[in-house]
Motif scaffolding. Structure first.
Motif, PDB file in Angstrom:
ATOM      1  N   GLU A   1       0.890  -1.150   0.204  1.00 31.62           N
ATOM      2  CA  GLU A   1       0.454  -0.215   0.732  1.00 31.62           C
ATOM      3  C   GLU A   1       0.717   1.209  -0.177  1.00 31.62           C
ATOM      4  O   GLU A   1       0.416   2.176  -0.638  1.00 31.62           O
ATOM      5  N   GLY A   2       2.160   0.663   0.884  1.00 26.00           N
ATOM      6  CA  GLY A   2       2.876   2.159   0.371  1.00 26.00           C
ATOM      7  C   GLY A   2       3.959   2.380  -0.959  1.00 26.00           C
ATOM      8  O   GLY A   2       3.827   3.814  -1.414  1.00 26.00           O
ATOM      9  N   VAL A   3       3.752   1.362  -1.249  1.00 22.08           N
ATOM     10  CA  VAL A   3       4.398   0.965  -2.780  1.00 22.08           C
ATOM     11  C   VAL A   3       3.302   2.129  -3.899  1.00 22.08           C
ATOM     12  O   VAL A   3       3.915   3.651  -4.443  1.00 22.08           O
ATOM     13  N   LYS A   4       1.817   1.947  -3.355  1.00 21.00           N
ATOM     14  CA  LYS A   4       0.845   2.393  -4.803  1.00 21.00           C
ATOM     15  C   LYS A   4       0.696   3.892  -4.159  1.00 21.00           C
ATOM     16  O   LYS A   4       0.949   4.909  -5.356  1.00 21.00           O
ATOM     17  N   LYS A   5       0.899   4.403  -2.997  1.00 22.48           N
ATOM     18  CA  LYS A   5       0.434   5.448  -2.728  1.00 22.48           C
ATOM     19  C   LYS A   5       2.138   6.741  -2.992  1.00 22.48           C
ATOM     20  O   LYS A   5       1.686   7.530  -3.633  1.00 22.48           O
ATOM     21  N   ALA A   6       3.317   5.514  -3.517  1.00 23.54           N
ATOM     22  CA  ALA A   6       4.562   6.188  -3.874  1.00 23.54           C
ATOM     23  C   ALA A   6       4.063   6.736  -4.416  1.00 23.54           C
ATOM     24  O   ALA A   6       4.418   7.457  -5.733  1.00 23.54           O
ATOM     25  N   LYS A   7       4.364   5.818  -5.746  1.00 23.35           N
ATOM     26  CA  LYS A   7       4.429   5.620  -7.136  1.00 23.35           C
ATOM     27  C   LYS A   7       3.066   6.611  -7.608  1.00 23.35           C
ATOM     28  O   LYS A   7       2.805   8.048  -8.609  1.00 23.35           O
ATOM     29  N   GLY A   8       1.683   6.544  -6.489  1.00 26.42           N
ATOM     30  CA  GLY A   8       1.093   7.472  -7.345  1.00 26.42           C
ATOM     31  C   GLY A   8       1.183   8.810  -6.775  1.00 26.42           C
ATOM     32  O   GLY A   8       0.324   9.943  -7.368  1.00 26.42           O
ATOM     33  N   GLU A   9       2.473   9.642  -6.557  1.00 26.72           N
ATOM     34  CA  GLU A   9       2.691  10.954  -6.165  1.00 26.72           C
ATOM     35  C   GLU A   9       2.619  11.106  -8.023  1.00 26.72           C
ATOM     36  O   GLU A   9       2.836  12.927  -7.686  1.00 26.72           O
ATOM     37  N   LEU A  10       3.167  10.728  -9.175  1.00 32.05           N
ATOM     38  CA  LEU A  10       3.583  11.242 -10.178  1.00 32.05           C
ATOM     39  C   LEU A  10       2.178  11.320 -10.534  1.00 32.05           C
ATOM     40  O   LEU A  10       1.606  12.589 -11.329  1.00 32.05           O
ATOM     41  N   TYR A  11       0.368  10.689 -10.498  1.00 30.42           N
ATOM     42  CA  TYR A  11      -0.464  11.303 -10.734  1.00 30.42           C
ATOM     43  C   TYR A  11      -0.993  12.409 -10.386  1.00 30.42           C
ATOM     44  O   TYR A  11      -2.440  13.326 -10.585  1.00 30.42           O
ATOM     45  N   ASP A  12      -0.958  12.090  -8.903  1.00 30.40           N
ATOM     46  CA  ASP A  12      -1.286  13.759  -7.747  1.00 30.40           C
ATOM     47  C   ASP A  12      -0.902  14.482  -8.794  1.00 30.40           C
ATOM     48  O   ASP A  12      -1.325  16.056  -8.692  1.00 30.40           O
ATOM     49  N   TYR A  13       0.296  14.844  -9.116  1.00 29.62           N
ATOM     50  CA  TYR A  13       0.894  16.061  -9.385  1.00 29.62           C
ATOM     51  C   TYR A  13       0.101  16.320 -10.475  1.00 29.62           C
ATOM     52  O   TYR A  13      -0.316  17.836 -11.058  1.00 29.62           O
ATOM     53  N   LEU A  14       0.257  15.353 -11.793  1.00 29.72           N
ATOM     54  CA  LEU A  14      -0.028  15.669 -12.776  1.00 29.72           C
ATOM     55  C   LEU A  14      -1.951  15.729 -12.649  1.00 29.72           C
ATOM     56  O   LEU A  14      -2.325  16.887 -13.760  1.00 29.72           O
ATOM     57  N   ALA A  15      -2.468  15.977 -11.998  1.00 28.65           N
ATOM     58  CA  ALA A  15      -4.231  15.800 -11.315  1.00 28.65           C
ATOM     59  C   ALA A  15      -4.200  17.229 -10.747  1.00 28.65           C
ATOM     60  O   ALA A  15      -4.659  18.352 -10.509  1.00 28.65           O
ATOM     61  N   ILE A  16      -3.179  17.873  -9.733  1.00 33.91           N
ATOM     62  CA  ILE A  16      -3.031  18.721  -9.420  1.00 33.91           C
ATOM     63  C   ILE A  16      -2.465  19.842 -10.042  1.00 33.91           C
ATOM     64  O   ILE A  16      -3.126  21.562  -9.876  1.00 33.91           O
TER      65      ILE A  16
END
Length: 442
Positions: free
Chosen positions: A186-201
Protein backbone atom coordinates in the motif's frame (compact mmCIF):
# COMPACT_ATOMS: atom_id res chain seq x y z
CA UNK A 1 22.17 34.02 -3.72
CA UNK A 2 18.62 33.72 -5.03
CA UNK A 3 17.72 31.22 -7.73
CA UNK A 4 17.17 33.83 -10.45
CA UNK A 5 20.70 35.18 -9.97
CA UNK A 6 22.16 31.68 -9.96
CA UNK A 7 20.26 30.98 -13.16
CA UNK A 8 21.88 33.93 -14.94
CA UNK A 9 25.28 32.43 -14.14
CA UNK A 10 24.05 29.04 -15.34
CA UNK A 11 23.06 30.55 -18.70
CA UNK A 12 26.65 31.72 -19.11
CA UNK A 13 28.06 28.40 -17.85
CA UNK A 14 25.43 25.78 -18.72
CA UNK A 15 27.34 22.70 -17.61
CA UNK A 16 27.04 21.31 -14.09
CA UNK A 17 29.82 19.34 -12.40
CA UNK A 18 29.51 17.45 -9.13
CA UNK A 19 32.71 15.38 -9.22
CA UNK A 20 36.15 17.00 -9.07
CA UNK A 21 37.57 14.02 -10.97
CA UNK A 22 35.50 15.05 -14.00
CA UNK A 23 35.40 18.84 -14.06
CA UNK A 24 34.30 20.32 -17.37
CA UNK A 25 36.17 23.57 -18.14
CA UNK A 26 33.96 26.59 -17.46
CA UNK A 27 31.35 24.55 -15.60
CA UNK A 28 29.56 25.26 -12.33
CA UNK A 29 30.62 22.91 -9.54
CA UNK A 30 27.96 22.03 -6.96
CA UNK A 31 29.53 20.85 -3.70
CA UNK A 32 27.03 18.15 -2.79
CA UNK A 33 27.32 16.34 0.52
CA UNK A 34 27.28 12.56 0.85
CA UNK A 35 27.01 10.18 3.76
CA UNK A 36 30.78 10.01 4.05
CA UNK A 37 32.05 13.20 2.43
CA UNK A 38 31.56 16.97 2.30
CA UNK A 39 32.29 18.30 -1.19
CA UNK A 40 32.76 21.82 0.19
CA UNK A 41 36.26 20.60 0.96
CA UNK A 42 36.86 20.02 -2.76
CA UNK A 43 35.54 23.36 -4.02
CA UNK A 44 39.02 24.87 -4.31
CA UNK A 45 40.17 21.83 -6.26
CA UNK A 46 37.19 22.23 -8.61
CA UNK A 47 38.12 25.84 -9.34
CA UNK A 48 41.75 24.86 -9.87
CA UNK A 49 40.59 22.17 -12.32
CA UNK A 50 38.73 24.70 -14.46
CA UNK A 51 35.30 25.25 -12.95
CA UNK A 52 34.08 28.81 -13.39
CA UNK A 53 32.17 28.78 -10.09
CA UNK A 54 31.77 26.55 -7.06
CA UNK A 55 28.42 26.51 -5.27
CA UNK A 56 29.02 25.85 -1.56
CA UNK A 57 27.05 25.96 1.67
CA UNK A 58 29.91 26.36 4.17
CA UNK A 59 31.16 29.95 4.52
CA UNK A 60 34.58 28.73 5.64
CA UNK A 61 35.36 27.71 2.07
CA UNK A 62 34.38 30.99 0.39
CA UNK A 63 37.73 32.46 -0.59
CA UNK A 64 36.77 34.54 -3.65
CA UNK A 65 33.83 35.68 -5.76
CA UNK A 66 34.05 32.40 -7.66
CA UNK A 67 32.62 30.66 -4.59
CA UNK A 68 28.85 31.09 -4.38
CA UNK A 69 27.45 30.62 -0.89
CA UNK A 70 23.94 29.17 -0.56
CA UNK A 71 21.98 27.78 2.38
CA UNK A 72 21.94 24.23 1.02
CA UNK A 73 23.74 23.07 -2.13
CA UNK A 74 21.32 20.22 -2.93
CA UNK A 75 18.29 22.47 -2.57
CA UNK A 76 20.01 25.10 -4.71
CA UNK A 77 20.60 22.51 -7.44
CA UNK A 78 16.98 21.34 -7.29
CA UNK A 79 15.64 24.90 -7.31
CA UNK A 80 17.86 25.78 -10.27
CA UNK A 81 16.55 22.78 -12.21
CA UNK A 82 12.97 23.63 -11.28
CA UNK A 83 13.47 27.20 -12.50
CA UNK A 84 15.14 26.02 -15.73
CA UNK A 85 12.30 23.60 -16.40
CA UNK A 86 9.81 26.48 -16.27
CA UNK A 87 11.63 28.17 -19.14
CA UNK A 88 11.18 25.14 -21.41
CA UNK A 89 8.15 24.77 -23.69
CA UNK A 90 8.54 21.17 -24.85
CA UNK A 91 6.79 17.86 -24.14
CA UNK A 92 8.32 16.28 -21.05
CA UNK A 93 7.49 12.65 -20.36
CA UNK A 94 7.76 11.74 -16.68
CA UNK A 95 7.57 8.09 -15.72
CA UNK A 96 7.92 5.90 -12.68
CA UNK A 97 6.88 2.41 -11.63
CA UNK A 98 8.04 -0.68 -9.79
CA UNK A 99 9.33 -2.57 -12.82
CA UNK A 100 10.27 -1.67 -16.36
CA UNK A 101 10.67 2.07 -15.98
CA UNK A 102 14.23 2.22 -17.31
CA UNK A 103 13.43 -0.01 -20.29
CA UNK A 104 10.27 1.99 -20.97
CA UNK A 105 12.22 5.24 -20.75
CA UNK A 106 14.75 3.94 -23.25
CA UNK A 107 12.00 2.72 -25.60
CA UNK A 108 10.16 6.05 -25.46
CA UNK A 109 13.40 7.88 -26.14
CA UNK A 110 14.24 5.51 -29.02
CA UNK A 111 10.84 6.18 -30.59
CA UNK A 112 10.72 9.94 -30.07
CA UNK A 113 14.30 10.29 -31.32
CA UNK A 114 13.09 9.26 -34.77
CA UNK A 115 11.28 12.60 -35.03
CA UNK A 116 12.51 14.93 -32.27
CA UNK A 117 15.84 15.99 -30.84
CA UNK A 118 15.34 14.44 -27.43
CA UNK A 119 17.05 14.41 -24.07
CA UNK A 120 16.53 11.55 -21.61
CA UNK A 121 17.69 10.33 -18.25
CA UNK A 122 21.09 8.69 -18.63
CA UNK A 123 21.43 5.26 -17.06
CA UNK A 124 19.58 5.21 -13.77
CA UNK A 125 20.14 8.85 -12.74
CA UNK A 126 16.56 8.96 -11.55
CA UNK A 127 16.83 10.25 -7.99
CA UNK A 128 16.87 13.60 -6.15
CA UNK A 129 20.26 14.41 -7.70
CA UNK A 130 19.99 12.68 -11.07
CA UNK A 131 16.67 14.25 -12.07
CA UNK A 132 17.77 17.87 -11.57
CA UNK A 133 21.06 17.15 -13.31
CA UNK A 134 19.16 15.72 -16.28
CA UNK A 135 16.78 18.69 -16.43
CA UNK A 136 19.76 21.03 -16.48
CA UNK A 137 21.17 19.30 -19.59
CA UNK A 138 18.08 20.20 -21.63
CA UNK A 139 18.80 23.18 -23.87
CA UNK A 140 17.10 25.21 -26.57
CA UNK A 141 17.90 22.61 -29.27
CA UNK A 142 15.89 19.89 -27.57
CA UNK A 143 12.31 19.27 -28.70
CA UNK A 144 11.24 16.64 -26.16
CA UNK A 145 12.51 15.06 -22.94
CA UNK A 146 12.00 11.74 -21.16
CA UNK A 147 12.61 11.79 -17.40
CA UNK A 148 12.70 8.64 -15.29
CA UNK A 149 11.83 9.01 -11.61
CA UNK A 150 12.74 6.39 -9.03
CA UNK A 151 12.02 6.18 -5.32
CA UNK A 152 12.32 3.94 -2.28
CA UNK A 153 10.52 6.19 0.23
CA UNK A 154 7.36 8.26 0.39
CA UNK A 155 7.34 11.81 -1.06
CA UNK A 156 10.32 11.23 -3.38
CA UNK A 157 8.17 11.09 -6.52
CA UNK A 158 6.35 14.20 -5.32
CA UNK A 159 9.70 16.03 -5.13
CA UNK A 160 10.93 14.74 -8.49
CA UNK A 161 7.64 15.63 -10.20
CA UNK A 162 7.92 19.18 -8.89
CA UNK A 163 11.36 19.39 -10.55
CA UNK A 164 10.64 17.60 -13.85
CA UNK A 165 7.12 19.09 -14.18
CA UNK A 166 6.03 16.46 -16.73
CA UNK A 167 3.41 17.22 -19.34
CA UNK A 168 2.95 13.52 -20.10
CA UNK A 169 2.92 11.03 -17.23
CA UNK A 170 3.15 7.26 -17.00
CA UNK A 171 3.31 4.69 -14.21
CA UNK A 172 4.50 1.40 -15.69
CA UNK A 173 3.08 -0.73 -12.86
CA UNK A 174 2.93 -1.05 -9.09
CA UNK A 175 4.47 -4.10 -7.44
CA UNK A 176 6.47 -5.40 -4.52
CA UNK A 177 9.79 -3.56 -4.35
CA UNK A 178 11.59 -1.54 -1.66
CA UNK A 179 8.98 -2.83 0.77
CA UNK A 180 11.26 -1.97 3.67
CA UNK A 181 11.31 1.73 2.73
CA UNK A 182 7.72 2.03 1.53
CA UNK A 183 6.14 0.08 4.36
CA UNK A 184 4.38 -2.58 2.28
CA UNK A 185 2.50 -2.71 -1.00
CA UNK A 186 0.00 0.00 0.00
CA UNK A 187 2.95 2.26 0.63
CA UNK A 188 4.24 1.50 -2.87
CA UNK A 189 0.87 2.49 -4.36
CA UNK A 190 0.85 5.72 -2.41
CA UNK A 191 4.41 6.60 -3.43
CA UNK A 192 4.04 5.83 -7.14
CA UNK A 193 0.66 7.59 -7.09
CA UNK A 194 2.44 10.85 -6.29
CA UNK A 195 3.03 11.21 -10.03
CA UNK A 196 -0.72 10.93 -10.63
CA UNK A 197 -1.24 13.48 -7.84
CA UNK A 198 1.07 15.96 -9.55
CA UNK A 199 -0.68 15.57 -12.91
CA UNK A 200 -4.10 15.97 -11.29
CA UNK A 201 -3.15 19.03 -9.25
CA UNK A 202 -1.22 20.80 -12.03
CA UNK A 203 -3.51 20.82 -15.07
CA UNK A 204 -1.19 22.86 -17.26
CA UNK A 205 -2.13 25.46 -19.85
CA UNK A 206 -3.69 25.28 -23.28
CA UNK A 207 -0.42 24.61 -25.10
CA UNK A 208 0.78 22.17 -22.45
CA UNK A 209 -2.06 19.91 -21.34
CA UNK A 210 -1.09 17.40 -18.67
CA UNK A 211 -1.81 13.95 -20.08
CA UNK A 212 -1.83 10.65 -18.19
CA UNK A 213 -1.10 7.39 -20.04
CA UNK A 214 -2.71 4.35 -18.41
CA UNK A 215 -2.35 0.66 -19.21
CA UNK A 216 -5.95 -0.49 -19.70
CA UNK A 217 -4.96 -4.04 -18.69
CA UNK A 218 -3.77 -3.00 -15.23
CA UNK A 219 -6.59 -2.91 -12.70
CA UNK A 220 -4.36 -1.44 -10.01
CA UNK A 221 -3.49 1.56 -12.18
CA UNK A 222 -7.13 1.95 -13.27
CA UNK A 223 -8.21 2.05 -9.62
CA UNK A 224 -5.48 4.53 -8.70
CA UNK A 225 -6.39 6.77 -11.64
CA UNK A 226 -10.10 6.51 -10.87
CA UNK A 227 -9.48 8.08 -7.46
CA UNK A 228 -8.19 11.25 -9.13
CA UNK A 229 -9.51 13.73 -11.67
CA UNK A 230 -7.26 14.30 -14.68
CA UNK A 231 -7.34 16.85 -17.45
CA UNK A 232 -6.58 14.32 -20.19
CA UNK A 233 -6.30 10.52 -20.05
CA UNK A 234 -4.96 8.23 -22.79
CA UNK A 235 -5.36 4.45 -22.58
CA UNK A 236 -3.32 1.69 -24.20
CA UNK A 237 -3.08 -2.07 -23.80
CA UNK A 238 -4.04 -5.43 -25.23
CA UNK A 239 -7.74 -5.00 -24.48
CA UNK A 240 -10.35 -2.39 -23.62
CA UNK A 241 -12.25 0.19 -25.64
CA UNK A 242 -11.01 3.65 -26.46
CA UNK A 243 -7.29 2.80 -26.50
CA UNK A 244 -4.98 5.02 -28.49
CA UNK A 245 -3.02 1.81 -29.20
CA UNK A 246 -4.08 -1.81 -28.86
CA UNK A 247 -1.46 -4.50 -29.35
CA UNK A 248 -0.87 -8.20 -29.09
CA UNK A 249 2.08 -10.55 -28.94
CA UNK A 250 2.84 -12.54 -32.08
CA UNK A 251 6.05 -14.32 -31.12
CA UNK A 252 8.38 -14.78 -28.14
CA UNK A 253 11.29 -16.97 -29.17
CA UNK A 254 13.03 -15.36 -27.33
CA UNK A 255 12.67 -11.91 -28.97
CA UNK A 256 9.25 -10.30 -28.97
CA UNK A 257 7.29 -9.61 -32.15
CA UNK A 258 4.05 -7.72 -31.78
CA UNK A 259 1.16 -6.38 -33.81
CA UNK A 260 -0.44 -3.05 -32.96
CA UNK A 261 -3.34 -0.94 -34.14
CA UNK A 262 -4.19 2.74 -33.78
CA UNK A 263 -7.54 3.36 -32.13
CA UNK A 264 -10.34 1.67 -34.04
CA UNK A 265 -8.44 1.60 -37.33
CA UNK A 266 -8.54 -1.59 -39.37
CA UNK A 267 -4.90 -1.36 -40.44
CA UNK A 268 -2.35 -2.96 -38.12
CA UNK A 269 1.44 -2.80 -37.95
CA UNK A 270 3.97 -5.48 -37.03
CA UNK A 271 7.36 -4.91 -35.42
CA UNK A 272 10.07 -7.28 -34.22
CA UNK A 273 11.95 -6.03 -31.18
CA UNK A 274 15.29 -7.00 -29.69
CA UNK A 275 13.68 -7.47 -26.27
CA UNK A 276 12.74 -10.67 -24.53
CA UNK A 277 10.08 -11.18 -21.88
CA UNK A 278 6.31 -11.08 -22.29
CA UNK A 279 6.30 -8.40 -19.58
CA UNK A 280 8.06 -6.04 -22.02
CA UNK A 281 4.97 -5.98 -24.26
CA UNK A 282 3.42 -3.37 -21.95
CA UNK A 283 6.61 -1.29 -22.06
CA UNK A 284 6.69 -1.37 -25.87
CA UNK A 285 3.00 -0.43 -26.12
CA UNK A 286 3.60 2.51 -23.79
CA UNK A 287 6.34 3.83 -26.08
CA UNK A 288 4.18 3.31 -29.18
CA UNK A 289 1.31 5.15 -27.49
CA UNK A 290 3.37 8.20 -26.58
CA UNK A 291 4.91 8.29 -30.04
CA UNK A 292 1.45 8.11 -31.61
CA UNK A 293 0.10 10.80 -29.29
CA UNK A 294 2.94 13.13 -30.27
CA UNK A 295 2.28 12.63 -33.98
CA UNK A 296 4.94 10.18 -35.13
CA UNK A 297 4.21 7.95 -38.10
CA UNK A 298 3.92 4.18 -37.79
CA UNK A 299 7.18 3.79 -39.72
CA UNK A 300 9.03 6.12 -37.34
CA UNK A 301 7.62 4.29 -34.31
CA UNK A 302 8.47 0.83 -35.63
CA UNK A 303 12.00 1.93 -36.52
CA UNK A 304 12.54 3.16 -32.97
CA UNK A 305 11.24 -0.06 -31.44
CA UNK A 306 13.12 -2.36 -33.82
CA UNK A 307 16.46 -0.58 -33.39
CA UNK A 308 16.40 -0.39 -29.59
CA UNK A 309 18.94 -2.77 -28.06
CA UNK A 310 18.57 -3.55 -24.34
CA UNK A 311 21.66 -3.06 -22.23
CA UNK A 312 22.78 -2.80 -18.60
CA UNK A 313 21.64 -6.38 -17.97
CA UNK A 314 17.94 -5.65 -18.22
CA UNK A 315 16.28 -8.45 -20.21
CA UNK A 316 19.47 -8.56 -22.25
CA UNK A 317 20.09 -11.63 -24.39
CA UNK A 318 23.67 -12.87 -24.64
CA UNK A 319 24.63 -15.73 -26.94
CA UNK A 320 27.57 -17.82 -25.77
CA UNK A 321 29.15 -20.85 -27.38
CA UNK A 322 26.26 -23.21 -26.64
CA UNK A 323 23.86 -21.26 -24.42
CA UNK A 324 21.38 -18.40 -24.68
CA UNK A 325 21.55 -16.22 -21.56
CA UNK A 326 18.76 -13.90 -20.46
CA UNK A 327 20.76 -11.46 -18.35
CA UNK A 328 18.30 -9.71 -16.04
CA UNK A 329 20.37 -9.14 -12.94
CA UNK A 330 20.35 -5.36 -12.72
CA UNK A 331 17.64 -5.56 -10.07
CA UNK A 332 15.00 -7.89 -8.69
CA UNK A 333 11.86 -7.83 -6.57
CA UNK A 334 8.98 -10.29 -6.17
CA UNK A 335 6.93 -8.75 -8.98
CA UNK A 336 9.75 -8.79 -11.53
CA UNK A 337 10.84 -12.26 -10.42
CA UNK A 338 7.38 -13.70 -11.05
CA UNK A 339 7.03 -12.30 -14.56
CA UNK A 340 10.57 -13.28 -15.52
CA UNK A 341 10.05 -16.85 -14.30
CA UNK A 342 6.68 -17.00 -16.03
CA UNK A 343 8.28 -15.79 -19.26
CA UNK A 344 11.00 -18.43 -19.42
CA UNK A 345 8.34 -21.03 -18.79
CA UNK A 346 6.61 -19.89 -22.00
CA UNK A 347 9.69 -19.54 -24.18
CA UNK A 348 10.26 -22.30 -26.73
CA UNK A 349 13.62 -23.91 -25.99
CA UNK A 350 15.08 -27.42 -25.84
CA UNK A 351 16.41 -26.96 -22.31
CA UNK A 352 15.69 -24.21 -19.78
CA UNK A 353 17.49 -23.23 -16.58
CA UNK A 354 16.59 -20.79 -13.80
CA UNK A 355 19.37 -19.10 -11.81
CA UNK A 356 17.88 -16.80 -9.19
CA UNK A 357 19.67 -14.60 -6.65
CA UNK A 358 18.37 -13.02 -3.46
CA UNK A 359 16.08 -9.99 -3.54
CA UNK A 360 17.18 -7.06 -1.37
CA UNK A 361 15.23 -4.48 0.67
CA UNK A 362 12.39 -6.86 1.50
CA UNK A 363 12.38 -6.04 5.21
CA UNK A 364 10.04 -8.18 7.31
CA UNK A 365 8.60 -9.72 4.13
CA UNK A 366 11.92 -11.29 3.03
CA UNK A 367 11.22 -14.85 4.15
CA UNK A 368 7.68 -14.99 2.78
CA UNK A 369 8.58 -13.37 -0.54
CA UNK A 370 11.59 -15.60 -1.18
CA UNK A 371 9.46 -18.65 -0.36
CA UNK A 372 6.84 -17.46 -2.85
CA UNK A 373 9.47 -17.13 -5.59
CA UNK A 374 10.76 -20.64 -4.83
CA UNK A 375 7.22 -22.01 -5.12
CA UNK A 376 6.72 -20.19 -8.42
CA UNK A 377 10.02 -21.54 -9.78
CA UNK A 378 9.17 -25.09 -8.71
CA UNK A 379 5.83 -24.89 -10.52
CA UNK A 380 7.39 -23.56 -13.73
CA UNK A 381 8.35 -26.05 -16.48
CA UNK A 382 12.14 -25.75 -16.60
CA UNK A 383 14.89 -28.38 -16.52
CA UNK A 384 17.07 -27.03 -13.73
CA UNK A 385 16.73 -24.50 -10.91
CA UNK A 386 19.54 -22.79 -8.96
CA UNK A 387 18.89 -20.45 -6.02
CA UNK A 388 21.65 -18.25 -4.60
CA UNK A 389 21.93 -16.21 -1.42
CA UNK A 390 21.19 -16.52 2.30
CA UNK A 391 17.50 -15.63 1.95
CA UNK A 392 16.84 -18.33 -0.63
CA UNK A 393 19.11 -20.79 1.20
CA UNK A 394 17.16 -20.37 4.43
CA UNK A 395 13.95 -21.35 2.62
CA UNK A 396 15.36 -24.45 0.89
CA UNK A 397 13.07 -27.49 1.04
CA UNK A 398 14.65 -30.27 3.09
CA UNK A 399 16.94 -32.44 1.02
CA UNK A 400 16.49 -30.35 -2.12
CA UNK A 401 19.58 -29.63 -4.20
CA UNK A 402 20.23 -26.41 -6.08
CA UNK A 403 20.42 -23.97 -3.13
CA UNK A 404 23.68 -22.12 -2.44
CA UNK A 405 24.60 -19.52 0.19
CA UNK A 406 26.98 -17.55 -2.04
CA UNK A 407 27.82 -16.91 -5.67
CA UNK A 408 31.26 -18.38 -4.97
CA UNK A 409 29.62 -21.68 -4.00
CA UNK A 410 27.70 -21.73 -7.29
CA UNK A 411 30.83 -20.98 -9.31
CA UNK A 412 32.55 -24.03 -7.80
CA UNK A 413 29.50 -26.21 -8.53
CA UNK A 414 29.13 -25.00 -12.13
CA UNK A 415 32.82 -25.45 -12.85
CA UNK A 416 32.40 -29.09 -11.90
CA UNK A 417 29.12 -29.53 -13.75
CA UNK A 418 28.89 -27.33 -16.81
CA UNK A 419 25.55 -26.26 -18.30
CA UNK A 420 25.35 -26.48 -22.09
CA UNK A 421 22.77 -26.12 -24.87
CA UNK A 422 20.34 -24.27 -22.62
CA UNK A 423 18.32 -21.07 -22.38
CA UNK A 424 19.29 -19.66 -18.98
CA UNK A 425 17.56 -16.90 -17.01
CA UNK A 426 19.96 -15.18 -14.58
CA UNK A 427 18.07 -12.83 -12.28
CA UNK A 428 18.71 -11.28 -8.86
CA UNK A 429 19.30 -8.02 -7.06
CA UNK A 430 22.24 -5.92 -8.17
CA UNK A 431 24.11 -6.54 -4.93
CA UNK A 432 24.36 -10.25 -5.73
CA UNK A 433 26.73 -9.44 -8.64
CA UNK A 434 25.46 -12.34 -10.71
CA UNK A 435 27.44 -11.13 -13.72
CA UNK A 436 30.26 -13.23 -12.27
CA UNK A 437 28.44 -16.30 -13.55
CA UNK A 438 28.34 -15.33 -17.23
CA UNK A 439 31.85 -16.50 -18.10
CA UNK A 440 30.93 -20.02 -16.90
CA UNK A 441 28.56 -20.48 -19.85
CA UNK A 442 30.98 -19.94 -22.71
Amino acid sequence: MITEQLYQLFLQHPVISTDTRRIAPGSMFFALKGDKFDANKFAEQAIASGAAYAVIDNAAYKISEQYILVDDVLEALQDLARYHRKQLNIPVVGLTGTNGKTTTKELINAVLSQHFNTQATQGNLNNHIGVPLTILTINSTHEAAVIEMGANHQLEIELLSSIAQPTLGLITNVGKAHLEGFGGIEGVKKAKGELYDYLAIHPGVERELRTVFINHDDNTLLTMAGARSFENVVYYGTQGEGNIITGKLIENSPHLTLEWTKGDAAESYTVKSQLTGVYNLDNILAAISIGTYLGLSADEINKGIAEYQPKNNRSQIVQTGTNTLICDYYNANPSSMFVAIDNIGKITADRKVLILGDMFEMGDEAAAEHKAVIDKAMDTPVDERIFIGPDFYSQAPQGHEGFYKTVEDVIVALQAKQIKNSTILIKGSRGMALERLVELFG
